[in-house]
Design a protein around this motif. Structure first.
Motif, PDB file in Angstrom:
ATOM      1  N   MET A   1       5.888   1.263  16.107  1.00 25.60           N
ATOM      2  CA  MET A   1       6.253   0.489  14.920  1.00 25.60           C
ATOM      3  C   MET A   1       7.332   1.178  14.081  1.00 25.60           C
ATOM      4  O   MET A   1       8.224   0.536  13.534  1.00 25.60           O
ATOM      5  CB  MET A   1       5.011   0.252  14.043  1.00 25.60           C
ATOM      6  N   LEU A   2       7.234   2.494  13.970  1.00 18.51           N
ATOM      7  CA  LEU A   2       8.084   3.233  13.030  1.00 18.51           C
ATOM      8  C   LEU A   2       9.223   3.996  13.685  1.00 18.51           C
ATOM      9  O   LEU A   2      10.218   4.313  13.022  1.00 18.51           O
ATOM     10  CB  LEU A   2       7.218   4.231  12.245  1.00 18.51           C
ATOM     11  N   GLY A   3       9.094   4.317  14.956  1.00 21.40           N
ATOM     12  CA  GLY A   3      10.026   5.246  15.589  1.00 21.40           C
ATOM     13  C   GLY A   3       9.530   6.662  15.375  1.00 21.40           C
ATOM     14  O   GLY A   3       8.888   6.968  14.357  1.00 21.40           O
ATOM     15  N   LEU A   4       9.811   7.537  16.322  1.00 27.85           N
ATOM     16  CA  LEU A   4       9.266   8.896  16.288  1.00 27.85           C
ATOM     17  C   LEU A   4       9.719   9.669  15.049  1.00 27.85           C
ATOM     18  O   LEU A   4       8.914  10.367  14.417  1.00 27.85           O
ATOM     19  CB  LEU A   4       9.674   9.649  17.556  1.00 27.85           C
ATOM     20  N   GLU A   5      10.987   9.530  14.663  1.00 28.95           N
ATOM     21  CA  GLU A   5      11.496  10.302  13.531  1.00 28.95           C
ATOM     22  C   GLU A   5      10.820   9.903  12.225  1.00 28.95           C
ATOM     23  O   GLU A   5      10.357  10.761  11.463  1.00 28.95           O
ATOM     24  CB  GLU A   5      13.018  10.111  13.421  1.00 28.95           C
ATOM     25  N   THR A   6      10.756   8.609  11.955  1.00 33.11           N
ATOM     26  CA  THR A   6      10.118   8.131  10.727  1.00 33.11           C
ATOM     27  C   THR A   6       8.628   8.451  10.738  1.00 33.11           C
ATOM     28  O   THR A   6       8.062   8.880   9.720  1.00 33.11           O
ATOM     29  CB  THR A   6      10.318   6.616  10.568  1.00 33.11           C
ATOM     30  N   TYR A   7       7.996   8.248  11.887  1.00 36.42           N
ATOM     31  CA  TYR A   7       6.577   8.563  12.024  1.00 36.42           C
ATOM     32  C   TYR A   7       6.312  10.030  11.686  1.00 36.42           C
ATOM     33  O   TYR A   7       5.414  10.351  10.892  1.00 36.42           O
ATOM     34  CB  TYR A   7       6.117   8.244  13.445  1.00 36.42           C
ATOM     35  N   SER A   8       7.106  10.939  12.254  1.00 29.86           N
ATOM     36  CA  SER A   8       6.915  12.370  12.026  1.00 29.86           C
ATOM     37  C   SER A   8       7.120  12.724  10.555  1.00 29.86           C
ATOM     38  O   SER A   8       6.378  13.531   9.978  1.00 29.86           O
ATOM     39  CB  SER A   8       7.874  13.175  12.902  1.00 29.86           C
ATOM     40  N   ARG A   9       8.125  12.096   9.934  1.00 27.23           N
ATOM     41  CA  ARG A   9       8.405  12.376   8.523  1.00 27.23           C
ATOM     42  C   ARG A   9       7.258  11.907   7.634  1.00 27.23           C
ATOM     43  O   ARG A   9       6.841  12.618   6.707  1.00 27.23           O
ATOM     44  CB  ARG A   9       9.705  11.686   8.114  1.00 27.23           C
ATOM     45  N   LEU A  10       6.708  10.727   7.922  1.00 24.69           N
ATOM     46  CA  LEU A  10       5.620  10.200   7.100  1.00 24.69           C
ATOM     47  C   LEU A  10       4.324  10.982   7.311  1.00 24.69           C
ATOM     48  O   LEU A  10       3.527  11.134   6.382  1.00 24.69           O
ATOM     49  CB  LEU A  10       5.402   8.712   7.404  1.00 24.69           C
ATOM     50  N   ILE A  11       4.122  11.480   8.525  1.00 21.62           N
ATOM     51  CA  ILE A  11       2.975  12.349   8.783  1.00 21.62           C
ATOM     52  C   ILE A  11       3.114  13.631   7.964  1.00 21.62           C
ATOM     53  O   ILE A  11       2.161  14.098   7.315  1.00 21.62           O
ATOM     54  CB  ILE A  11       2.874  12.687  10.294  1.00 21.62           C
ATOM     55  N   GLU A  12       4.319  14.217   7.981  1.00 19.90           N
ATOM     56  CA  GLU A  12       4.568  15.458   7.259  1.00 19.90           C
ATOM     57  C   GLU A  12       4.377  15.289   5.756  1.00 19.90           C
ATOM     58  O   GLU A  12       3.856  16.178   5.073  1.00 19.90           O
ATOM     59  CB  GLU A  12       5.996  15.946   7.556  1.00 19.90           C
ATOM     60  N   LYS A  13       4.769  14.128   5.228  1.00 18.35           N
ATOM     61  CA  LYS A  13       4.640  13.856   3.792  1.00 18.35           C
ATOM     62  C   LYS A  13       3.217  13.456   3.401  1.00 18.35           C
ATOM     63  O   LYS A  13       2.916  13.349   2.212  1.00 18.35           O
ATOM     64  CB  LYS A  13       5.611  12.747   3.379  1.00 18.35           C
ATOM     65  N   GLY A  14       2.361  13.224   4.378  1.00 16.35           N
ATOM     66  CA  GLY A  14       0.985  12.815   4.089  1.00 16.35           C
ATOM     67  C   GLY A  14       0.842  11.337   3.809  1.00 16.35           C
ATOM     68  O   GLY A  14      -0.233  10.876   3.414  1.00 16.35           O
ATOM     69  N   VAL A  15       1.918  10.554   4.023  1.00 12.32           N
ATOM     70  CA  VAL A  15       1.846   9.102   3.829  1.00 12.32           C
ATOM     71  C   VAL A  15       0.989   8.476   4.919  1.00 12.32           C
ATOM     72  O   VAL A  15       0.256   7.522   4.690  1.00 12.32           O
ATOM     73  CB  VAL A  15       3.261   8.497   3.822  1.00 12.32           C
ATOM     74  N   ILE A  16       1.091   9.031   6.133  1.00  9.94           N
ATOM     75  CA  ILE A  16       0.218   8.623   7.233  1.00  9.94           C
ATOM     76  C   ILE A  16      -0.749   9.757   7.505  1.00  9.94           C
ATOM     77  O   ILE A  16      -0.338  10.905   7.687  1.00  9.94           O
ATOM     78  CB  ILE A  16       1.016   8.311   8.501  1.00  9.94           C
TER      79      ILE A  16
ATOM     80  N   VAL B   1       0.862  -1.184   0.000  1.00  9.52           N
ATOM     81  CA  VAL B   1       0.000   0.000   0.000  1.00  9.52           C
ATOM     82  C   VAL B   1       0.896   1.230   0.000  1.00  9.52           C
ATOM     83  O   VAL B   1       2.083   1.163   0.344  1.00  9.52           O
ATOM     84  CB  VAL B   1      -0.957   0.044   1.227  1.00  9.52           C
ATOM     85  N   GLU B   2       0.309   2.369  -0.392  1.00  8.60           N
ATOM     86  CA  GLU B   2       1.081   3.614  -0.483  1.00  8.60           C
ATOM     87  C   GLU B   2       0.821   4.552   0.687  1.00  8.60           C
ATOM     88  O   GLU B   2       1.618   5.456   0.944  1.00  8.60           O
ATOM     89  CB  GLU B   2       0.734   4.340  -1.795  1.00  8.60           C
ATOM     90  N   LYS B   3      -0.297   4.347   1.377  1.00  5.92           N
ATOM     91  CA  LYS B   3      -0.662   5.238   2.477  1.00  5.92           C
ATOM     92  C   LYS B   3      -1.272   4.431   3.615  1.00  5.92           C
ATOM     93  O   LYS B   3      -1.780   3.329   3.411  1.00  5.92           O
ATOM     94  CB  LYS B   3      -1.700   6.287   2.029  1.00  5.92           C
ATOM     95  N   ILE B   4      -1.233   5.016   4.805  1.00 10.27           N
ATOM     96  CA  ILE B   4      -1.941   4.473   5.963  1.00 10.27           C
ATOM     97  C   ILE B   4      -2.877   5.568   6.464  1.00 10.27           C
ATOM     98  O   ILE B   4      -2.435   6.681   6.751  1.00 10.27           O
ATOM     99  CB  ILE B   4      -0.970   4.058   7.084  1.00 10.27           C
ATOM    100  N   ILE B   5      -4.150   5.251   6.524  1.00 11.41           N
ATOM    101  CA  ILE B   5      -5.148   6.224   6.968  1.00 11.41           C
ATOM    102  C   ILE B   5      -5.851   5.660   8.198  1.00 11.41           C
ATOM    103  O   ILE B   5      -6.406   4.563   8.170  1.00 11.41           O
ATOM    104  CB  ILE B   5      -6.180   6.517   5.858  1.00 11.41           C
ATOM    105  N   LEU B   6      -5.816   6.424   9.280  1.00 10.44           N
ATOM    106  CA  LEU B   6      -6.422   6.014  10.539  1.00 10.44           C
ATOM    107  C   LEU B   6      -7.514   7.019  10.913  1.00 10.44           C
ATOM    108  O   LEU B   6      -7.287   8.225  10.887  1.00 10.44           O
ATOM    109  CB  LEU B   6      -5.371   5.962  11.645  1.00 10.44           C
TER     110      LEU B   6
END
Length: 320
Positions: free
Chosen positions: A200-215, A159-164
């Motif tokens: 699951m992702l770690g804070l840094e990766t999580y924050s980056r993916l949130i910023e990119k709109g992936v999450i 998948v390309e995105k995670i939407i919660l």
């Protein structure tokens, strides 16, 4: 137990350390097996001896053999014994490797595995179906496992995105009294989703993916009018959706997407004149191909054995 009904089974153990691990500290594991199967279990030399009524001995022998075979790499504790026991009870011991495989690996390298048979069936259903409903009491890992599998599928480029998302329905509190805009108001309701993702992702990766709109984490109301393609979408606390909201959400599904809907039918916070969309959907969608409805039980609660006892007490008292 009548003496004439007593049978005896002897299981040879190649490695005495395996037998010691099976029995556990102060025999805590074997005492659990004895009580669960109503048998006597003892260790003589390199043999596990099981005595009791025939059906109980046969079942317990299967469980012990499975534990001895599969304990390498798995801690032998009450949770693992319960898992193996449920596999045997459901004639699914041959599916151990399939149902006990690693669900995800956290940012710190911890392997996440299902701890109960119900959880394993739930995780397998998510892998095998486009839409899965996970219905059960608090502490059964409904949301956590869904997030873990979502992250794994994202890492594997499935998948390309995670939407919660979840409905902004208050459990005895009023959103209007909370400070900030709507996003700030619903943040406390989405906290379990944030926590699972960060683990699951770690804070840094999580924050980056949130910023990119992936999450994307948003209230259910934000889903209206959208088509969600190539995404893993989790609707949490779905017992607090109305029928109309549930229909709206499920029909957002686009090509290449997976949906997991989680909820606890005993914790509905809707007004009395509103029917739960989760209950309605689970009643009418179960016969549709590629949709599976998994009901997790009190025995699937993994937070703490005391939580199981609390939930069971409330279940037993609900009609009184």
């Amino acid at each position: 137990m009548k003496e004439s009904n007593v049978v005896r089974s002897k299981i040879e153990v190649e490695n005495l350390q395996d037998a010691i691990a099976l029995f556990g500290n102060h025999d805590e594991n074997v005492n659990y097996l004895r009580k669960r199967n109503e048998v006597k279990i003892n260790l003589f030399d390199n043999s596990v001896i099981i005595e009791g009524e025939e059906d109980n001995v046969v079942r317990c022998e299967k469980i012990v053999r499975l534990l001895l075979e599969k304990s390498k790499g798995n801690p032998v504790n009450k949770s693992f014994i319960r898992f193996c026991s449920e596999l045997v009870d459901n004639n699914d011991e041959d599916r151990f490797d399939e149902l006990c495989k690693v669900v995800a690996v956290t940012a710190r390298g911890k392997q996440i595995k299902c701890k109960t048979y119900g959880q394993a069936k739930y995780a397998q259903a998510i892998r095998d179906n486009s839409i899965v409903f996970g219905i059960g009491p608090a502490g059964t890992g409904k949301t956590y496992l869904a997030v873990a599998i979502a992250v794994t599928m994202y890492k594997n480029k499935a998948v390309e995105k995670i939407i919660l998302t979840r409905p902004a329905v208050e459990a005895g509190e009023k959103l209007g009294f909370l400070p900030g805009d709507l996003g700030a108001k619903v943040d406390p309701y989405l906290r379990p989703l944030y926590d699972a993702l960060q683990e699951m992702l770690g804070l840094e990766t999580y924050s980056r993916l949130i910023e990119k709109g992936v999450i994307e984490i948003a209230p259910l109301a934000y889903m209206r009018g959208r088509t969600l393609s190539n995404a893993f979408i989790i609707l949490d606390e779905a017992q607090n959706t109305t029928r109309e909201q549930m229909k709206m959400f499920l029909t957002r599904m686009g090509e290449g997407s997976r949906i997991v809907v989680t909820g606890d039918a005993t914790q509905i916070d809707l007004p009395n004149d509103k029917a739960s969309g989760l209950l309605h959907a689970s009643a009418i969608l179960g016969g549709i191909d590629d949709i599976e409805i998994i009901h997790l039980k009190t025995r699937d609660i993994v937070r703490n054995d005391l939580v199981q006892a609390i939930v069971k007490a409330y279940e037993d008292n609900k009609n009184q």
